[in-house]
Design a protein around this motif. Structure first.
Motif, PDB file in Angstrom:
ATOM      1  N   VAL A  41     -34.429 -33.136 -26.136  1.00  0.00           N
ATOM      2  CA  VAL A  41     -34.127 -33.858 -27.381  1.00  0.00           C
ATOM      3  C   VAL A  41     -32.845 -34.676 -27.207  1.00  0.00           C
ATOM      4  CG1 VAL A  41     -33.416 -33.554 -29.790  1.00  0.00           C
ATOM      5  CG2 VAL A  41     -35.383 -32.297 -28.905  1.00  0.00           C
ATOM      6  N   GLU A  42     -31.842 -34.107 -26.581  1.00  0.00           N
ATOM      7  CA  GLU A  42     -30.593 -34.829 -26.345  1.00  0.00           C
ATOM      8  C   GLU A  42     -30.822 -36.055 -25.461  1.00  0.00           C
ATOM      9  OE1 GLU A  42     -27.500 -34.690 -27.703  1.00  0.00           O
ATOM     10  OE2 GLU A  42     -28.550 -33.310 -29.042  1.00  0.00           O
ATOM     11  N   LEU A  43     -31.623 -35.890 -24.411  1.00  0.00           N
ATOM     12  CA  LEU A  43     -31.935 -37.026 -23.538  1.00  0.00           C
ATOM     13  C   LEU A  43     -32.659 -38.132 -24.302  1.00  0.00           C
ATOM     14  CD1 LEU A  43     -33.078 -35.269 -20.236  1.00  0.00           C
ATOM     15  CD2 LEU A  43     -31.088 -36.749 -20.538  1.00  0.00           C
ATOM     16  N   ILE A  44     -33.573 -37.739 -25.166  1.00  0.00           N
ATOM     17  CA  ILE A  44     -34.302 -38.723 -25.969  1.00  0.00           C
ATOM     18  C   ILE A  44     -33.340 -39.448 -26.909  1.00  0.00           C
ATOM     19  CG2 ILE A  44     -36.023 -38.986 -27.810  1.00  0.00           C
ATOM     20  CD1 ILE A  44     -37.611 -36.731 -26.375  1.00  0.00           C
ATOM     21  N   LYS A  45     -32.437 -38.707 -27.544  1.00  0.00           N
ATOM     22  CA  LYS A  45     -31.454 -39.330 -28.439  1.00  0.00           C
ATOM     23  C   LYS A  45     -30.590 -40.337 -27.682  1.00  0.00           C
ATOM     24  CE  LYS A  45     -30.796 -35.633 -31.831  1.00  0.00           C
ATOM     25  NZ  LYS A  45     -29.839 -34.624 -32.340  1.00  0.00           N
ATOM     26  N   GLU A  46     -30.131 -39.949 -26.503  1.00  0.00           N
ATOM     27  CA  GLU A  46     -29.310 -40.846 -25.693  1.00  0.00           C
ATOM     28  C   GLU A  46     -30.099 -42.094 -25.301  1.00  0.00           C
ATOM     29  OE1 GLU A  46     -27.865 -38.522 -22.405  1.00  0.00           O
ATOM     30  OE2 GLU A  46     -26.730 -37.179 -23.720  1.00  0.00           O
ATOM     31  N   SER A  47     -31.362 -41.905 -24.923  1.00  0.00           N
ATOM     32  CA  SER A  47     -32.207 -43.042 -24.548  1.00  0.00           C
ATOM     33  C   SER A  47     -32.412 -43.977 -25.731  1.00  0.00           C
ATOM     34  CB  SER A  47     -33.565 -42.560 -24.043  1.00  0.00           C
ATOM     35  OG  SER A  47     -33.407 -41.816 -22.864  1.00  0.00           O
ATOM     36  N   LEU A  48     -32.667 -43.413 -26.895  1.00  0.00           N
ATOM     37  CA  LEU A  48     -32.850 -44.235 -28.092  1.00  0.00           C
ATOM     38  C   LEU A  48     -31.579 -45.001 -28.434  1.00  0.00           C
ATOM     39  CD1 LEU A  48     -34.979 -41.885 -30.363  1.00  0.00           C
ATOM     40  CD2 LEU A  48     -35.717 -43.995 -29.256  1.00  0.00           C
ATOM     41  N   GLN A  49     -30.439 -44.364 -28.267  1.00  0.00           N
ATOM     42  CA  GLN A  49     -29.168 -45.037 -28.532  1.00  0.00           C
ATOM     43  C   GLN A  49     -28.977 -46.210 -27.579  1.00  0.00           C
ATOM     44  OE1 GLN A  49     -27.124 -44.597 -31.088  1.00  0.00           O
ATOM     45  NE2 GLN A  49     -25.819 -46.232 -30.365  1.00  0.00           N
ATOM     46  N   THR A  50     -29.303 -46.000 -26.305  1.00  0.00           N
ATOM     47  CA  THR A  50     -29.199 -47.069 -25.318  1.00  0.00           C
ATOM     48  C   THR A  50     -30.145 -48.214 -25.651  1.00  0.00           C
ATOM     49  OG1 THR A  50     -28.600 -45.470 -23.610  1.00  0.00           O
ATOM     50  CG2 THR A  50     -29.414 -47.596 -22.855  1.00  0.00           C
ATOM     51  N   ILE A  51     -31.360 -47.874 -26.048  1.00  0.00           N
ATOM     52  CA  ILE A  51     -32.336 -48.901 -26.437  1.00  0.00           C
ATOM     53  C   ILE A  51     -31.822 -49.683 -27.638  1.00  0.00           C
ATOM     54  CG2 ILE A  51     -34.638 -49.250 -27.431  1.00  0.00           C
ATOM     55  CD1 ILE A  51     -35.535 -46.869 -25.621  1.00  0.00           C
ATOM     56  N   LYS A  52     -31.273 -48.988 -28.625  1.00  0.00           N
ATOM     57  CA  LYS A  52     -30.741 -49.651 -29.820  1.00  0.00           C
ATOM     58  C   LYS A  52     -29.600 -50.601 -29.462  1.00  0.00           C
ATOM     59  CE  LYS A  52     -28.531 -48.791 -34.273  1.00  0.00           C
ATOM     60  NZ  LYS A  52     -27.648 -49.925 -34.116  1.00  0.00           N
ATOM     61  N   GLU A  53     -28.699 -50.140 -28.608  1.00  0.00           N
ATOM     62  CA  GLU A  53     -27.579 -50.987 -28.194  1.00  0.00           C
ATOM     63  C   GLU A  53     -28.068 -52.224 -27.445  1.00  0.00           C
ATOM     64  OE1 GLU A  53     -25.137 -48.259 -26.008  1.00  0.00           O
ATOM     65  OE2 GLU A  53     -24.465 -47.221 -27.828  1.00  0.00           O
ATOM     66  N   THR A  54     -29.050 -52.038 -26.570  1.00  0.00           N
ATOM     67  CA  THR A  54     -29.617 -53.168 -25.839  1.00  0.00           C
ATOM     68  C   THR A  54     -30.287 -54.144 -26.794  1.00  0.00           C
ATOM     69  OG1 THR A  54     -29.966 -51.758 -23.915  1.00  0.00           O
ATOM     70  CG2 THR A  54     -31.215 -53.820 -23.988  1.00  0.00           C
ATOM     71  N   TYR A  55     -31.043 -53.614 -27.729  1.00  0.00           N
ATOM     72  CA  TYR A  55     -31.712 -54.444 -28.739  1.00  0.00           C
ATOM     73  C   TYR A  55     -30.681 -55.242 -29.544  1.00  0.00           C
ATOM     74  CZ  TYR A  55     -34.308 -55.666 -32.949  1.00  0.00           C
ATOM     75  OH  TYR A  55     -34.863 -56.348 -33.996  1.00  0.00           O
ATOM     76  N   ASP A  56     -29.632 -54.570 -29.991  1.00  0.00           N
ATOM     77  CA  ASP A  56     -28.582 -55.250 -30.769  1.00  0.00           C
ATOM     78  C   ASP A  56     -27.938 -56.373 -29.963  1.00  0.00           C
ATOM     79  OD1 ASP A  56     -29.073 -53.601 -32.929  1.00  0.00           O
ATOM     80  OD2 ASP A  56     -27.361 -52.277 -32.547  1.00  0.00           O
ATOM     81  N   ARG A  57     -27.659 -56.109 -28.672  1.00  0.00           N
ATOM     82  CA  ARG A  57     -27.066 -57.146 -27.823  1.00  0.00           C
ATOM     83  C   ARG A  57     -28.008 -58.341 -27.684  1.00  0.00           C
ATOM     84  NH1 ARG A  57     -25.306 -52.841 -24.661  1.00  0.00           N
ATOM     85  NH2 ARG A  57     -26.974 -53.145 -23.162  1.00  0.00           N
ATOM     86  N   LEU A  58     -29.299 -58.061 -27.485  1.00  0.00           N
ATOM     87  CA  LEU A  58     -30.271 -59.143 -27.355  1.00  0.00           C
ATOM     88  C   LEU A  58     -30.394 -59.958 -28.638  1.00  0.00           C
ATOM     89  CD1 LEU A  58     -33.081 -57.339 -25.327  1.00  0.00           C
ATOM     90  CD2 LEU A  58     -31.605 -59.205 -24.540  1.00  0.00           C
ATOM     91  N   ILE A  59     -30.378 -59.283 -29.763  1.00  0.00           N
ATOM     92  CA  ILE A  59     -30.452 -59.987 -31.057  1.00  0.00           C
ATOM     93  C   ILE A  59     -29.227 -60.879 -31.224  1.00  0.00           C
ATOM     94  CG2 ILE A  59     -30.318 -59.658 -33.567  1.00  0.00           C
ATOM     95  CD1 ILE A  59     -33.098 -59.220 -32.438  1.00  0.00           C
TER      96      ILE A  59
END
Length: 105
Positions: A41-59
């Motif tokens: 669960v922690e790994l998934i949370k970290e992955s989702l956070q990374t995805i969100k940050e990448t998405y925000d940067r791209l936007i």
């Protein structure tokens, strides 16, 4: 009061689970499973956070590029661009509003 009753019922169920696991000699297996699940669960949370940050940067990058490209447009191009953007937003908003209405029925 309902929440206190539900809490007490949950405690009793957890106690039954714990007693069963202990009586079957599965308590250690259960604890290892819980730890592994928690790590996953922690790994998934970290992955989702990374995805969100990448998405925000791209936007943000896309918005900056959009602003730069609009600066080089003529007035008529800007007007046309803005008009198309508003029309696209309206088109995408309609299905959302309709589905919310359908859900409330």
């Amino acid at each position: 009061f309902e929440s206190e009753e539900e809490l007490e019922k949950t405690r009793k169920e957890l106690n039954k689970r714990d007693e069963f696991l202990e009586s079957m000699g599965l308590w250690e297996v259960y604890e290892r499973f819980q730890l592994k699940l928690s790590d996953t669960v922690e790994l998934i949370k970290e992955s989702l956070q990374t995805i969100k940050e990448t998405y925000d940067r791209l936007i943000n990058k896309n918005r900056q590029q959009e602003i730069l490209s609009r600066r080089s447009m003529s007035l008529s191009e800007r007007i046309s661009y803005s008009k198309n953007r508003v029309e696209n937003q309206q088109r995408t908003q309609r299905p959302r509003n309709r589905s919310r209405d359908d859900l409330s029925r």
